[in-house]
Design a protein around this motif. Structure first.
Motif, PDB file in Angstrom:
ATOM      1  N   ASP A 178      13.050  41.190  -9.812  1.00 34.58           N
ATOM      2  CA  ASP A 178      11.917  40.591  -9.087  1.00 34.58           C
ATOM      3  C   ASP A 178      12.272  40.550  -7.610  1.00 34.58           C
ATOM      4  OD1 ASP A 178      10.135  40.132 -11.164  1.00 34.58           O
ATOM      5  OD2 ASP A 178      11.093  38.238 -11.729  1.00 34.58           O
ATOM      6  N   ASN A 179      11.355  41.058  -6.773  1.00 34.15           N
ATOM      7  CA  ASN A 179      11.577  41.107  -5.329  1.00 34.15           C
ATOM      8  C   ASN A 179      11.932  39.709  -4.813  1.00 34.15           C
ATOM      9  OD1 ASN A 179      11.207  41.412  -2.458  1.00 34.15           O
ATOM     10  ND2 ASN A 179      10.033  43.261  -2.908  1.00 34.15           N
ATOM     11  N   ASP A 180      13.050  39.592  -4.124  1.00 32.63           N
ATOM     12  CA  ASP A 180      13.486  38.289  -3.611  1.00 32.63           C
ATOM     13  C   ASP A 180      12.570  37.788  -2.489  1.00 32.63           C
ATOM     14  OD1 ASP A 180      15.876  38.193  -5.266  1.00 32.63           O
ATOM     15  OD2 ASP A 180      16.665  39.769  -3.960  1.00 32.63           O
ATOM     16  N   PHE A 181      11.790  38.689  -1.926  1.00 29.98           N
ATOM     17  CA  PHE A 181      10.852  38.312  -0.855  1.00 29.98           C
ATOM     18  C   PHE A 181       9.451  38.788  -1.246  1.00 29.98           C
ATOM     19  CE2 PHE A 181      15.071  39.162   0.824  1.00 29.98           C
ATOM     20  CZ  PHE A 181      15.370  37.961   1.440  1.00 29.98           C
ATOM     21  N   ALA A 182       9.024  38.385  -2.424  1.00 31.78           N
ATOM     22  CA  ALA A 182       7.789  38.914  -3.013  1.00 31.78           C
ATOM     23  C   ALA A 182       6.552  38.559  -2.183  1.00 31.78           C
ATOM     24  CB  ALA A 182       7.635  38.363  -4.423  1.00 31.78           C
ATOM     25  N   ALA A 183       5.645  39.529  -2.067  1.00 32.06           N
ATOM     26  CA  ALA A 183       4.375  39.300  -1.361  1.00 32.06           C
ATOM     27  C   ALA A 183       3.403  38.526  -2.243  1.00 32.06           C
ATOM     28  CB  ALA A 183       3.766  40.639  -0.972  1.00 32.06           C
ATOM     29  N   LEU A 184       3.646  38.543  -3.556  1.00 28.70           N
ATOM     30  CA  LEU A 184       2.758  37.867  -4.500  1.00 28.70           C
ATOM     31  C   LEU A 184       3.580  36.959  -5.402  1.00 28.70           C
ATOM     32  CD1 LEU A 184       1.001  41.172  -5.226  1.00 28.70           C
ATOM     33  CD2 LEU A 184      -0.336  39.152  -4.619  1.00 28.70           C
ATOM     34  N   LEU A 185       2.946  35.875  -5.852  1.00 28.41           N
ATOM     35  CA  LEU A 185       3.624  34.932  -6.739  1.00 28.41           C
ATOM     36  C   LEU A 185       2.741  34.702  -7.953  1.00 28.41           C
ATOM     37  CD1 LEU A 185       4.570  32.404  -3.904  1.00 28.41           C
ATOM     38  CD2 LEU A 185       6.117  34.080  -4.961  1.00 28.41           C
ATOM     39  N   SER A 186       3.365  34.476  -9.122  1.00 26.79           N
ATOM     40  CA  SER A 186       2.541  34.325 -10.330  1.00 26.79           C
ATOM     41  C   SER A 186       2.203  32.866 -10.617  1.00 26.79           C
ATOM     42  CB  SER A 186       3.232  34.963 -11.528  1.00 26.79           C
ATOM     43  OG  SER A 186       4.516  34.419 -11.672  1.00 26.79           O
ATOM     44  N   ASP A 187       3.067  31.963 -10.162  1.00 26.88           N
ATOM     45  CA  ASP A 187       2.884  30.569 -10.529  1.00 26.88           C
ATOM     46  C   ASP A 187       2.233  29.786  -9.391  1.00 26.88           C
ATOM     47  OD1 ASP A 187       3.020  28.332 -12.041  1.00 26.88           O
ATOM     48  OD2 ASP A 187       5.133  27.885 -11.594  1.00 26.88           O
ATOM     49  N   CYS A 230       5.929  41.049  -7.814  1.00 27.04           N
ATOM     50  CA  CYS A 230       6.483  42.204  -7.086  1.00 27.04           C
ATOM     51  C   CYS A 230       7.897  42.470  -7.574  1.00 27.04           C
ATOM     52  CB  CYS A 230       6.543  41.916  -5.596  1.00 27.04           C
ATOM     53  SG  CYS A 230       4.931  41.681  -4.853  1.00 27.04           S
ATOM     54  N   ARG A 231       8.153  43.709  -7.918  1.00 28.25           N
ATOM     55  CA  ARG A 231       9.492  44.078  -8.387  1.00 28.25           C
ATOM     56  C   ARG A 231      10.048  45.239  -7.585  1.00 28.25           C
ATOM     57  NH1 ARG A 231       8.389  43.180 -14.871  1.00 28.25           N
ATOM     58  NH2 ARG A 231       8.604  40.926 -14.712  1.00 28.25           N
ATOM     59  N   ILE A 262       7.100  47.841  -7.327  1.00 26.14           N
ATOM     60  CA  ILE A 262       5.930  47.676  -8.185  1.00 26.14           C
ATOM     61  C   ILE A 262       5.243  46.385  -7.762  1.00 26.14           C
ATOM     62  CG2 ILE A 262       5.106  47.374 -10.554  1.00 26.14           C
ATOM     63  CD1 ILE A 262       7.588  48.824 -11.531  1.00 26.14           C
ATOM     64  N   TRP A 263       3.972  46.492  -7.459  1.00 27.77           N
ATOM     65  CA  TRP A 263       3.182  45.298  -7.154  1.00 27.77           C
ATOM     66  C   TRP A 263       2.090  45.200  -8.223  1.00 27.77           C
ATOM     67  CZ3 TRP A 263       2.162  43.941  -1.298  1.00 27.77           C
ATOM     68  CH2 TRP A 263       3.372  44.031  -0.584  1.00 27.77           C
ATOM     69  N   ALA A 264       2.078  44.062  -8.896  1.00 27.76           N
ATOM     70  CA  ALA A 264       1.077  43.831  -9.944  1.00 27.76           C
ATOM     71  C   ALA A 264       0.169  42.709  -9.478  1.00 27.76           C
ATOM     72  CB  ALA A 264       1.773  43.441 -11.235  1.00 27.76           C
ATOM     73  N   THR A 265      -1.141  42.916  -9.570  1.00 26.99           N
ATOM     74  CA  THR A 265      -2.083  41.950  -8.997  1.00 26.99           C
ATOM     75  C   THR A 265      -3.167  41.512  -9.986  1.00 26.99           C
ATOM     76  OG1 THR A 265      -3.372  43.814  -8.160  1.00 26.99           O
ATOM     77  CG2 THR A 265      -1.857  42.787  -6.621  1.00 26.99           C
ATOM     78  N   GLU A 266      -3.763  40.388  -9.640  1.00 25.78           N
ATOM     79  CA  GLU A 266      -4.844  39.839 -10.444  1.00 25.78           C
ATOM     80  C   GLU A 266      -6.134  40.624 -10.149  1.00 25.78           C
ATOM     81  OE1 GLU A 266      -5.236  35.756  -9.317  1.00 25.78           O
ATOM     82  OE2 GLU A 266      -6.365  35.221 -11.111  1.00 25.78           O
TER      83      GLU A 266
END
Ligand code: H2U
Ligand code: ZN
Length: 349
Positions: free
Chosen positions: A76-85, A106-107, A171-175
């Motif tokens: 998991d990207n340590d500086f992720a542009a997106l968060l799941s929680d 983001c991975r 990899i960026w996964a989005t809603e």
């Protein structure tokens, strides 16, 4: 207007995937250049770099240690542009100020433990392992209830803002469906409604007949410069069989995909005899989302390389392109002819 006229006079071409138009100016090819030149890529990269946050066994920026991985490694990207929680929420201030909370993941995907390789230099067996990892990640992320789109991509080279030569992608996964995917889903849906068939299946058939924009092909995949390409040496890799996402590929197709990815990037490196920068990534969307969004996509892989005339001169998307629409000088047919004619062996080997 025939193709001869298209190669001579300014004209606009329509991007079948996005519906956008692009201005082609073949008469402008020879304009002089006194603007910015890119740095030459760094040479003599070590196989393992103690300062690299992606090399096996090294510590990343936030103190987590990478395992001694042998093939691929995902985190998991340590500086992720997106968060799941995060909480859901919408701001619609009288329809003027509109915003919406966006969940996502983001991975980072390391392609190889070797710090000094690029996809063009990796062997096909190891690229197949990367494709297996992308497939596994796509399947896993799309299975999550909050995720509706997954973009697997690679930024290669400093000219594309890549911070580290270690072979890796993201990899960026989005809603939500991001704009680039939403446009394509709309185009595929509209085309399917009107013609009762798949837009890319039809497009590929036309390109195979015409031949003038083809770059390379094998039994399962075709690489070509799209008719509407806006980056000078942009290419599109399309599976011959209609598949919606990576999970539908057979083992044989994964091997063939590795071969065409290798061939495409080898040709890129051979163009200016350098490690060629690009952004590449998959557009894919399975049957799950077809009903509400206009239909599944036909899996494809875009390559957007910035370089124009040499290792140091890049194309800028500025001025008219920011305010109006994208524009190119060298035609897609000329670019395809150049790429097609390049050797299939890497210039270093
Ligand atoms: P680039 O492909 O743009 O160089 O991205 C590398 C990614 O690696 C970037 O998104 C992440 C950055 O956030 N990263 C980590 O997750 N951990 C680190 O220790 C450094 C970089
Ligand atoms: Zn490294």
């Amino acid at each position: 207007m025939d193709i001869i006229a298209l190669n001579k006079y300014p004209h606009r071409r329509r991007n079948l995937l996005t519906g956008e138009w692009i201005l082609v100016s073949p008469q402008r090819n020879e304009r002089p250049w006194q603007g910015q030149e890119e740095d030459q890529p760094v040479k003599n990269i070590p196989a393992h770099d103690i300062n690299c946050y992606l090399c096996p066994g090294n510590e990343r920026a936030k103190g987590i240690k990478n395992p001694d991985y042998q093939d691929t490694f995902v985190f998991d990207n340590d500086f992720a542009a997106l968060l799941s929680d995060i909480p859901s929420g919408v701001l619609a201030d009288g329809g003027v100020l509109v915003a919406k909370a966006e969940k996502g993941i983001c991975r980072v995907v390391c392609f190889s433990p070797r710090h000094d390789l690029t996809i063009a230099e990796m062997d096909e067996r190891d690229i197949t392992k990367v494709i297996e990892e992308w497939t596994k990640q796509y399947r896993e992320l799309m299975a999550r209830p909050e995720i509706n789109a997954v973009i697997v991509f690679e930024n290669r080279g400093r000219a594309m803002g890549c911070s580290n030569p270690h072979p890796h992608g993201q990899i960026w996964a989005t809603e939500s469906l991001p704009r680039g995917m939403e446009q394509e889903v709309e185009s595929f849906g509209r085309y399917r409604q009107e013609k009762k068939c798949c837009l890319l299946c039809d497009y590929l058939e036309v390109e195979l007949q015409k031949g003038e924009r083809l770059v390379a092909q094998n039994e399962r995949f075709v690489s070509l410069v799209p008719f509407w390409a806006c980056w000078p040496y942009e290419t599109l890799i399309i599976p011959r069989r209609h598949v919606s996402d990576l999970t539908e590929l057979t083992e044989e197709e994964r091997v063939a995909l590795a071969a065409i990815i290798k061939l495409n990037t080898v040709k890129y490196d051979n163009l200016f005899k350098m490690s060629f920068p690009y952004s590449m990534g998959f557009h894919q969307l399975g049957v799950g989302l077809s009903a509400q969004d206009g239909g599944p996509l036909h899996l494809h892989l875009h390559y957007y390389p910035p370089l124009l005339r040499s290792a140091t001169i890049r194309k800028f998307m500025v001025g008219f392109e920011l305010l109006g629409e994208a524009q190119r000088d060298i035609t897609p047919e000329q670019a395809a002819e150049v790429l097609r004619g390049l050797p299939v062996e890497h210039y270093k080997s």
